[in-house]
Design an enzyme around this catalytic site. Structure first.
Site, PDB file in Angstrom:
ATOM      1  N   ALA A  37       0.817  -1.213   0.000  1.00  0.00           N
ATOM      2  CA  ALA A  37       0.000   0.000   0.000  1.00  0.00           C
ATOM      3  C   ALA A  37       0.851   1.264   0.000  1.00  0.00           C
ATOM      4  O   ALA A  37       0.538   2.238  -0.685  1.00  0.00           O
ATOM      5  CB  ALA A  37      -0.938  -0.007   1.202  1.00  0.00           C
TER       6      ALA A  37
ATOM      7  N   GLU B   5      10.815   2.839   5.224  1.00  0.00           N
ATOM      8  CA  GLU B   5      10.639   1.387   5.183  1.00  0.00           C
ATOM      9  C   GLU B   5      11.644   0.723   6.121  1.00  0.00           C
ATOM     10  O   GLU B   5      12.848   0.982   6.053  1.00  0.00           O
ATOM     11  CB  GLU B   5      10.837   0.867   3.753  1.00  0.00           C
ATOM     12  CG  GLU B   5      10.991  -0.636   3.620  1.00  0.00           C
ATOM     13  CD  GLU B   5       9.856  -1.427   4.259  1.00  0.00           C
ATOM     14  OE1 GLU B   5      10.148  -2.437   4.945  1.00  0.00           O
ATOM     15  OE2 GLU B   5       8.689  -1.034   4.093  1.00  0.00           O
ATOM     16  N   ALA B   6      11.146  -0.152   6.998  1.00  0.00           N
ATOM     17  CA  ALA B   6      12.000  -0.797   7.995  1.00  0.00           C
ATOM     18  C   ALA B   6      12.956  -1.816   7.391  1.00  0.00           C
ATOM     19  O   ALA B   6      14.034  -2.072   7.936  1.00  0.00           O
ATOM     20  CB  ALA B   6      11.141  -1.467   9.066  1.00  0.00           C
TER      21      ALA B   6
ATOM     22  N   ASN C 137       5.148 -12.724  -1.306  1.00  0.00           N
ATOM     23  CA  ASN C 137       3.903 -13.505  -1.340  1.00  0.00           C
ATOM     24  C   ASN C 137       3.921 -14.538  -2.463  1.00  0.00           C
ATOM     25  O   ASN C 137       4.883 -14.664  -3.224  1.00  0.00           O
ATOM     26  CB  ASN C 137       2.682 -12.588  -1.426  1.00  0.00           C
ATOM     27  CG  ASN C 137       2.590 -11.828  -2.744  1.00  0.00           C
ATOM     28  OD1 ASN C 137       3.231 -12.157  -3.722  1.00  0.00           O
ATOM     29  ND2 ASN C 137       1.769 -10.788  -2.762  1.00  0.00           N
TER      30      ASN C 137
ATOM     31  N   HIS D 292      -3.306 -13.619   5.369  1.00  0.00           N
ATOM     32  CA  HIS D 292      -4.222 -12.584   4.874  1.00  0.00           C
ATOM     33  C   HIS D 292      -4.802 -11.790   6.038  1.00  0.00           C
ATOM     34  O   HIS D 292      -6.003 -11.587   6.133  1.00  0.00           O
ATOM     35  CB  HIS D 292      -5.361 -13.217   4.064  1.00  0.00           C
ATOM     36  CG  HIS D 292      -4.905 -13.965   2.861  1.00  0.00           C
ATOM     37  ND1 HIS D 292      -5.714 -14.863   2.198  1.00  0.00           N
ATOM     38  CD2 HIS D 292      -3.715 -13.959   2.198  1.00  0.00           C
ATOM     39  CE1 HIS D 292      -5.031 -15.388   1.171  1.00  0.00           C
ATOM     40  NE2 HIS D 292      -3.829 -14.844   1.158  1.00  0.00           N
TER      41      HIS D 292
ATOM     42  N   ALA E  23      -3.957  -2.931   4.816  1.00  0.00           N
ATOM     43  CA  ALA E  23      -4.920  -3.992   5.115  1.00  0.00           C
ATOM     44  C   ALA E  23      -5.506  -3.890   6.510  1.00  0.00           C
ATOM     45  O   ALA E  23      -6.574  -4.448   6.780  1.00  0.00           O
ATOM     46  CB  ALA E  23      -4.258  -5.367   4.929  1.00  0.00           C
TER      47      ALA E  23
END
Length: 607
Positions: free
Chosen positions: A16, A36-37, A93, A541, A574
């Site tokens: 996202a 971003e980690a 994924n 999910h 999400a």
């Protein structure tokens, strides 16, 4: 601590986060920072090569979360793999690219989210991906030759394909099974998602180079040289910063980069896109959450919002592997012979089994059409017995509205409650420790039937355990705590047995059916329940932990994705999805983020 300033600061460079950053930076006047980690794994062959995606699990590219022991899964703790890399979970994924059903997305609106329905979101799916061009010679084997609507207008950056061998016999067998019961999809499910049925599944694999197509390759790399966009990797956000106003306004972010603690100012908005398990964690670390929990960990309460981290739900999946004939091509050769990877020549030819993950077929199925009258009455009684009581507490109201949606779905003859898939490889789910079930791969070629519980009613939570960002959250999905889930799941497992026993699969599976694990026999309902309990796993999910719902119904964000009780703070991942998708979340999260970007642009009058 050095400070800098941007119009928008995006926390999380995942599925996202990169979508929103791409769209906001289209306006050259807007300065956008992404934190971003994880690292940039763009050139890692494990990211690029479809068939070996699981080799990333448990590595530096995976948060590698584990749940609390789950009482309804025999006390097992379950792995939940989530991407810790640029691209997030889209980098690790299984490539499966499927839409939700119309009924599920319309349910988002019925829960109190004005402006969220299938008619609105459908255009955002079209904005996300480009479907493959398919030669007429392959359409029959793919099961799309009879689709009424052949023209899909989608033109988005994610490149999709019907990966692998287009003439593999499993595609035809799958279509034949569902043709006999009139359950083939009449149209592309992205164009007409109003019905259940079977279909050949798209993969987020570029049809040209046969590599993973994901948020980095599709949304970031093409625009990475924009002067108004900066992406910092290995940047761990500690908390969101607020002013002292009422309501409090998000003013920036504190993060660690290059072993230094730094701050950045967001002049317009802080946008949270850290995922369903990390976004609620960061809200709590920043003082947004249940006041009692925050005070227990010595965190100043910015906004008492008890529903943060609640409403966690996830898809469980359960697999049954059947031995296939020796001439059926599967990925099992790579399990038996590691040297087969070298012979596959993926790097030079970009063909063969390594160019796909061997998930070729899918189906969205209702339960009631396979039940007898007596079984139907059993389900109705379970729904009645487990109907949540009416109450004024937001969690009670949320449970009640979710039960209504599930009841309408479970009793509907065309609304799916289970998603079915096949995999051309044996899968090794957990086994009963005291049993003779094989825990490792066994000799032979296998076709695996998987069943996913599409609309779980069970809800759990994710919360911080300390005031330190380095501490992983405590994750308790509370799997199968609602008896309806157990019953529906087990009955879908029984139907998977029916599919495997069909004449169409007698051409592919050795007869009588030979199971990789004898304990997977799910023909009997009690056996099916036992197998679900011992062997069901997460299919990763997770969602709903910062749910988009009215506040009085247990919501964390409103229909504009703004966090209640704050200013200039949104959640776009999400965690804000109020009901997770019918099956795999990837496509839905992309579309959700595309719409989020438009909502943000509209607020600020951007191009």
């Amino acid at each position: 601590m050095a400070a800098s300033s941007y119009d928008f600061v995006v926390i999380g460079g995942g599925t996202a986060g990169l979508v929103v950053a791409h769209r906001l930076s289209e306006d050259p006047s807007q300065r956008v920072l992404v934190l971003e980690a994880g690292s940039d794994c763009t050139e890692d062959p494990r990211v690029k090569t479809p068939a070996i995606f699981k080799s990333l699990f448990g590595t530096e590219a995976d948060w590698d979360f584990r749940t609390e022991p789950q009482p309804n899964l025999g006390g097992r703790s379950v792995n939940i793999n989530q991407g810790k890399a640029l691209g997030g979970s889209s980098a690790i994924n299984a490539h499966i690219f499927v839409p939700p059903t119309k009924g599920l997305i319309d349910a988002w609106g019925s829960l109190g989210n004005e402006g969220w329905n299938w008619d609105v979101l459908r255009e955002y799916f079209s904005k996300v991906y480009t479907p493959p061009l398919v030669d007429d010679a392959f359409k029959k084997s793919l099961g799309i030759g009879e689709w009424t609507e052949q023209s899909n207008p989608a033109k988005g950056p994610i490149k999709t394909s019907f990966s692998g061998h287009l003439h593999h016999p499993i595609r035809r067998a799958w279509a034949e099974v569902f043709e006999t019961c009139s359950s083939s999809m009449a149209n592309d499910p992205f164009l007409d998602s109003s019905s259940a049925g079977c279909f050949s599944v798209l993969a987020s694999i570029d049809p040209e180079n046969k590599e993973r197509s994901y948020s980095v390759s599709a949304y970031y790399n093409p625009i990475k040289d924009r002067q108004n966009l900066q992406v910092l990797t290995n940047a761990v956000v500690e908390k969101i910063l607020f002013d002292s106003g009422q309501p409090p306004k998000a003013t920036g972010v504190q993060y660690i980069h290059d072993n230094e603690t730094k701050t950045v100012v967001a002049t317009k908005e802080v946008i949270l896109a850290a995922g369903a398990l990390q976004s609620p964690k960061l809200l709590e670390l920043s003082g947004i959450g249940d006041a009692k929990l925050l005070e227990r960990h010595g965190i100043e309460v910015i906004q008492n919002l008890p529903q943060v981290g609640e409403n966690l739900h996830d898809h469980l999946v359960c697999y049954i592997s059947f031995e296939a004939f020796d001439n059926v091509e599967t990925l099992d050769v790579f399990l038996r012979e590691p040297e087969a990877m070298e012979r596959a020549k993926y790097d030079t030819s970009r063909s063969g089994m390594l160019s796909s993950v061997a998930f070729y077929t899918y189906a969205y199925l209702p339960l009631v059409q396979s039940l007898s009258g007596k079984d139907h009455e059993i389900l109705k009684e379970l729904l009645r017995l487990n109907r949540p009581p009416v109450g004024t507490d937001p969690s009670q109201e949320r449970a009640r509205i979710y039960h209504e949606v599930a009841e309408n779905t479970i009793l509907h003859s065309r609304e799916p409650t289970g998603a079915y898939l096949t995999a051309l490889v044996q899968l090794t789910p957990p086994v009963e420790p005291s049993s003779d079930s094989p825990a490792d791969p066994v000799p032979g070629n296998f076709i695996t039937f998987g069943v996913m519980l599409s609309q779980p009613l069970s809800r759990g939570s994710v919360h911080i355990v300390s005031d330190q960002v380095s501490s992983p959250p405590v994750i308790d999905p509370n799997y199968l705590s609602n008896p309806l889930d157990f019953e529906v799941f087990a009955r879908h497992m029984q139907y998977a047995e029916t599919l495997a026993s069909s004449p169409a699969f007698s051409k592919l599976l050795k007869q009588p059916l030979r199971r990789r694990d004898p304990a997977s026999d799910s023909r009997n309902l009690d056996q099916a329940k036992k197998y679900v309990q011992t062997s069901a796993v997460s299919i990763w999910h997770v969602g709903g932990t910062c749910a988009m719902l009215p506040r009085e119904k247990g919501g964390v964000v409103d229909a504009q994705l703004r966090v209640y009780g704050t200013q200039n703070l949104r959640v776009v991942d999400a965690s804000a999805v109020p009901l997770i998708s019918t099956a795999n979340l990837q496509a839905t999260v992309y579309a959700f983020a595309e719409r989020a970007a438009d909502l943000i642009k509209d607020t600020h009058g951007l191009r």
